[in-house]
Scaffold this active site. Structure first.
Site, PDB file in Angstrom:
ATOM      1  N   ASP A   1       0.843  -1.185   0.000  1.00 55.08           N
ATOM      2  CA  ASP A   1       0.000   0.000   0.000  1.00 55.08           C
ATOM      3  C   ASP A   1       0.884   1.242   0.000  1.00 55.08           C
ATOM      4  OD1 ASP A   1      -1.599   2.224   1.686  1.00 55.08           O
ATOM      5  OD2 ASP A   1      -3.028   0.931   0.667  1.00 55.08           O
TER       6      ASP A   1
ATOM      7  N   LEU B   1     -12.768  -5.428  -6.207  1.00 56.38           N
ATOM      8  CA  LEU B   1     -12.504  -6.172  -4.980  1.00 56.38           C
ATOM      9  C   LEU B   1     -11.020  -6.182  -4.627  1.00 56.38           C
ATOM     10  CD1 LEU B   1     -13.987  -7.926  -2.809  1.00 56.38           C
ATOM     11  CD2 LEU B   1     -13.055  -9.891  -4.036  1.00 56.38           C
ATOM     12  N   HIS B   2     -10.721  -5.798  -3.399  1.00 52.45           N
ATOM     13  CA  HIS B   2      -9.354  -5.812  -2.895  1.00 52.45           C
ATOM     14  C   HIS B   2      -9.386  -6.103  -1.401  1.00 52.45           C
ATOM     15  CE1 HIS B   2     -10.872  -1.705  -2.425  1.00 52.45           C
ATOM     16  NE2 HIS B   2     -10.016  -1.549  -1.418  1.00 52.45           N
TER      17      HIS B   2
END
Length: 337
Positions: A205, A276-277
């Site tokens: 991230d 979707l994650h």
């Protein structure tokens, strides 16, 4: 002190920030290039602060709205947002600093306790700087402090209110497809299962600089397109979800030597973008959006689907919305009627 993360042999650059710290989909879509360690300049000239949009002494972060390029003949200049955040400490550098003779100013002394201002050398004084330029009114509102309100969304609310509202928005996720297609950030992929239906990529991230493990944060992005959020999940997606949980934990163990019982693995609802994650964070890290009103542990999501195939189509879900979010007004009006 934070643990020091193992450094991969060919690790390249990292960038940043979600929620209020996260870039919007438009911002992410624009950043298709890779970073460099060479000195660079900001993408504008001048920065006149107009407003502090938000600041946090706890998180050591400030969000500034400013006018730029005012001297270039562009009328009133252009809007830009600059986010300044103190970076985490690194054990080896701090230890080296304290072994020397750092510049100090005494602030307080009483018995065995004393407080100083320490002025670190350049290599320890970096500030993570995130730029949104040019910034629109939508960006300014996004980063502006807003009160939050809890709402409870039924399955019917999602079908009749939330989903139509989302479909009416221009929510580009081209930046996600750029990652999946290796057009951007390919050098940052930690692991990939290439299966088009049940595979995913695992990528750090942007909030994590990969220099310590205390704030470890990675994202698994599924290859399969068309799964917007938790609400879309059915038993058909169980192989994908199990792969993400098992293979994601194994990849993090192999790469960073962090075991699965030291990870928080979860989905957001509402998510910050509609592909979707799954989030993987260090268990001790208070990551944005990890609260009970937004985070859903992946292991429990899998179990819920095993027990009830329509769990996420039926269940009432609670989440927080900003006071200026049009969806908040729509849901509140529906609940009053």
């Amino acid at each position: 002190m934070a643990d020091t993360a193992p450094q991969p042999s060919k690790r390249k650059r990292e960038r940043d920030p979600e929620e209020a710290e996260a870039p919007s989909t438009e911002e992410k879509e624009a950043r298709v290039g890779n970073g460099t360690s060479a000195p660079v300049r900001l993408p504008f000239s001048g920065f006149r602060v107009k407003k502090v949009l938000r600041e946090s002494a706890r998180d050591k972060i400030i969000f500034l709205h400013g006018k730029v390029n005012e001297a270039s003949g562009d009328g009133d200049g252009e809007d830009a947002i600059v986010i300044l955040e103190k970076t985490p400490f690194q054990v080896d550098q701090v230890a080296q600093l304290l072994m020397g003779s750092p510049e100090l100013q005494l602030q307080f002394s009483n018995d065995i306790y004393s407080t100083y201002h320490l002025f670190p050398p350049r290599q320890l004084s970096d500030v993570k700087t995130t730029v949104v330029y040019p910034a629109t009114e939508k960006h300014l509102q996004k980063y502006l402090h807003q009160d939050l309100h809890l709402v409870r969304e039924t399955g019917g609310d999602y079908k009749n209110i939330t989903l139509p509202h989302l479909e009416s928005q221009s929510l580009s996720i081209q930046w996600v497809y750029n990652i999946l297609d290796k057009k951007a950030e390919a050098d940052r992929i930690v692991f990939e299962n290439p299966d088009p239906s049940d595979g995913f990529v695992l990528i750090p991230d942007l909030k994590w600089n990969q220099k310590q493990l205390d704030d470890l944060y990675l994202i698994a992005i599924c290859h399969r397109r068309g799964i917007k959020s938790l609400r879309d999940l059915t038993p058909e997606h169980l192989p994908l979800l199990r792969n993400i949980l098992r293979e994601g934990q194994e990849a993090i163990l192999q790469r960073y030597q962090v075991t699965g019982d030291r990870l928080r693995v979860y989905l957001h609802y509402l998510p910050s973008y509609y592909h979707l994650h799954v989030h993987f964070t260090a268990l001790g890290f208070e990551a944005p959006g990890a609260g009970v009103e937004r985070a859903h542990l992946l292991a429990e999501v899998i179990e819920n689907l095993e027990q009830d195939p329509e769990h996420y189509q039926r269940r009432t879900l609670t989440f927080a919305l900003r006071a200026d979010d049009p969806l908040l007004t729509l849901l509140q009006e529906a609940q009053r009627s």
